[in-house]
Write a protein that holds these residues in place. Structure first.
Motif, short mmCIF file in Angstrom:
data_model
loop_
_atom_site.label_atom_id
_atom_site.label_comp_id
_atom_site.label_asym_id
_atom_site.label_seq_id
_atom_site.Cartn_x
_atom_site.Cartn_y
_atom_site.Cartn_z
N UNK A 83 -7.24 -61.45 -30.35
CA UNK A 83 -6.94 -59.63 -29.64
C UNK A 83 -5.61 -60.18 -28.95
N UNK A 84 -6.36 -61.17 -28.32
CA UNK A 84 -4.97 -61.38 -27.69
C UNK A 84 -3.71 -62.11 -27.85
N UNK A 85 -3.66 -62.21 -28.95
CA UNK A 85 -2.33 -63.03 -29.99
C UNK A 85 -1.80 -61.96 -30.83
N UNK A 86 -2.35 -60.91 -30.88
CA UNK A 86 -2.03 -60.13 -31.54
C UNK A 86 -0.95 -59.85 -32.04
N UNK A 87 0.65 -59.34 -33.14
CA UNK A 87 1.27 -58.94 -32.80
C UNK A 87 0.98 -56.99 -32.04
N UNK A 88 1.91 -56.99 -31.64
CA UNK A 88 2.75 -55.53 -31.48
C UNK A 88 2.62 -54.92 -32.28
N UNK A 89 2.34 -53.52 -32.59
CA UNK A 89 2.14 -52.92 -34.24
C UNK A 89 0.88 -53.22 -35.27
N UNK A 90 0.50 -54.14 -34.95
CA UNK A 90 -0.89 -54.48 -35.75
C UNK A 90 -1.93 -53.42 -35.25
N UNK A 91 -3.17 -53.16 -36.50
CA UNK A 91 -4.24 -52.08 -35.92
C UNK A 91 -5.20 -53.22 -36.17
N UNK A 92 -6.11 -52.39 -35.01
CA UNK A 92 -7.57 -53.46 -35.40
C UNK A 92 -8.58 -52.00 -34.92
N UNK A 93 -9.95 -52.63 -35.46
CA UNK A 93 -11.05 -50.93 -35.65
C UNK A 93 -12.54 -52.05 -35.91
N UNK A 94 -13.16 -51.53 -35.44
CA UNK A 94 -14.36 -52.38 -34.79
C UNK A 94 -15.54 -51.68 -36.33
N UNK A 95 -16.92 -52.64 -36.75
CA UNK A 95 -17.26 -51.88 -37.61
C UNK A 95 -18.58 -52.64 -37.03
N UNK A 96 -19.84 -52.44 -37.58
CA UNK A 96 -21.20 -52.96 -37.43
C UNK A 96 -21.91 -52.78 -38.88
N UNK A 97 -22.45 -53.76 -39.52
CA UNK A 97 -23.71 -54.05 -39.85
C UNK A 97 -24.97 -54.38 -40.33
N UNK A 98 -25.73 -53.65 -40.34
CA UNK A 98 -27.70 -54.15 -40.86
C UNK A 98 -27.98 -53.32 -42.01
N UNK A 99 -28.39 -54.11 -42.25
CA UNK A 99 -29.20 -54.32 -43.30
C UNK A 99 -28.58 -53.47 -44.58
N UNK A 100 -28.13 -52.49 -45.29
CA UNK A 100 -27.01 -52.44 -46.67
C UNK A 100 -26.24 -52.21 -46.17
N UNK A 101 -25.80 -51.16 -45.16
CA UNK A 101 -25.23 -50.44 -44.44
C UNK A 101 -23.94 -51.09 -43.45
N UNK A 102 -22.62 -50.13 -43.25
CA UNK A 102 -21.60 -49.97 -42.50
C UNK A 102 -21.16 -49.47 -41.48
N UNK A 103 -20.89 -49.64 -40.75
CA UNK A 103 -21.27 -48.12 -39.80
C UNK A 103 -19.99 -48.11 -38.70
N UNK A 104 -18.80 -47.85 -39.05
CA UNK A 104 -17.66 -48.10 -38.27
C UNK A 104 -17.65 -47.53 -36.80
N UNK A 105 -17.14 -47.94 -35.78
CA UNK A 105 -17.10 -47.78 -35.06
C UNK A 105 -15.69 -47.21 -33.94
N UNK A 106 -15.05 -47.82 -34.39
CA UNK A 106 -13.44 -47.67 -33.78
C UNK A 106 -12.23 -47.92 -35.19
N UNK A 107 -12.28 -46.69 -35.69
CA UNK A 107 -10.95 -47.07 -36.68
C UNK A 107 -9.86 -47.97 -36.21
N UNK A 108 -9.35 -48.43 -36.73
CA UNK A 108 -8.45 -49.65 -36.68
C UNK A 108 -6.66 -48.68 -35.89
N UNK A 109 -7.03 -49.26 -34.05
CA UNK A 109 -5.52 -48.48 -33.75
C UNK A 109 -4.98 -49.74 -33.01
N UNK A 110 -3.37 -49.80 -32.53
CA UNK A 110 -2.52 -49.88 -32.37
C UNK A 110 -2.95 -50.92 -30.81
N UNK A 111 -2.58 -52.36 -31.21
CA UNK A 111 -3.69 -53.39 -29.90
C UNK A 111 -3.03 -53.28 -28.90
N UNK A 112 -1.09 -53.06 -28.80
CA UNK A 112 -1.09 -53.39 -27.51
C UNK A 112 -0.67 -52.25 -26.37
#
Length: 309
Positions: A83-112
């Protein structure tokens, strides 16, 4: 008389140059404060990063800086570096996986502009979020692809897991439902984490409190031809399985053998998207002002001529 006139002209000329240098430095410093960002074309990256949070990811069989870490903690640590080395303007979001489903926690947002928020939310990802003890990684990957596709056509996927299926696939013959998925349509990385030797899987309750280890009688073992070699209560990196899944989904595969592997993969030029990005160029006039001030106050090292008697 002529000599004094020459000295006077030199002093006037030198004084004007000094005043000009100070004036220019002041103007440059004002520009450094007031200069708005410029829109410049830069390579950016958009990812939905999904972490496997099932209990096998709590196995402590990886190390960083001489300390043993769980697979999930190691993956989070590598993600902090990336994350520290991603260029500004990039977008990152988080999700978690268990069972067979994926739950988004944070939709991609601009890293800087959201760096602190991304770090804070990343640190909170752990096994206490899981809603089931099962793990069907192929289905989880297909759900992640659908989720990324729904967010934005430019969103890529990073899926971090050890490859432990629970219950185990029947002789590896079960394939995830991907009728609506074109391999490589979304693209991204399947990241494998874990050691090569089977290790006991820590057992935890719903609140994350330790409850011993999983025993052979607690879990479904393999059947058929692989029953004799089954050890589903133990866990190691299932790399051949992950490589097959990556190929099926049109993903790249990397093993998280070192923390910087994740960042290098995420900055792969093949996933770069050129975009106009606000770029701070205030350092340019500030550097020029500093150079002018250094020149203005530089000591005069020229040898002095002795005045005639």
């Amino acid at each position: 008389m002529n000599r004094f006139m020459r000295v006077g002209r030199w002093l006037v000329r030198h004084g004007r140059r000094a005043d000009l240098a100070l004036t220019l430095a002041l103007l440059l410093l004002v520009a450094a404060v007031a200069l708005p960002p410029f829109m410049l074309q830069r390579a950016t990256f958009h990812y939905l990063v999904t972490f496997d949070i099932t209990q096998s990811m709590n196995v402590e069989d990886v190390e960083r800086d001489g300390a043993s870490l769980s697979r999930l903690a190691y993956a989070r640590s590598a993600m902090r570096d990336a994350l520290r080395e991603m260029p500004c303007g990039s977008k990152i979001g988080w999700a978690v996986f268990a069972d067979y489903r994926v739950m988004p926690l944070l939709l991609p947002v601009e890293v800087c502009s959201h760096y602190e928020e991304l770090l804070a939310s990343l640190d909170r990802i752990d096994g206490r979020m899981r809603w089931a003890n099962a793990s069907n990684i192929g289905k989880g990957m297909s759900w992640t692809i659908r989720t990324a596709r729904a967010i934005d056509p430019n969103t890529r996927v990073v899926f971090v897991t050890d490859g432990q299926e629970s219950p185990p696939l029947r002789d590896g013959a079960e394939l995830p439902p991907i009728q609506d998925i074109t391999p490589g349509e979304v693209g991204g990385w399947l990241i494998g984490v874990g050691g090569d030797l089977p290790a006991r899987i820590p057992r935890t309750d719903r609140d994350g409190n330790p409850a011993g280890y999983w025993a052979a009688t607690d879990v479904v073992q393999r059947s058929g031809a692989q029953a004799a070699q089954s050890h589903e209560h133990l866990s190691e990196l299932r790399e051949p399985h992950l490589q097959s899944l990556a190929k099926l989904m049109g993903f790249g595969y990397r093993r998280l053998a070192a923390p910087d592997v994740l960042g290098q993969a995420m900055r792969d030029p093949g996933f770069a998207q050129p975009e106009p990005v606000p770029t701070d160029l205030r350092w340019l006039p500030a550097a020029l002002a500093l150079a002018l001030l250094a020149w203005r106050f530089l000591p005069d090292r020229r040898p002095r001529r002795s005045a005639p008697l």
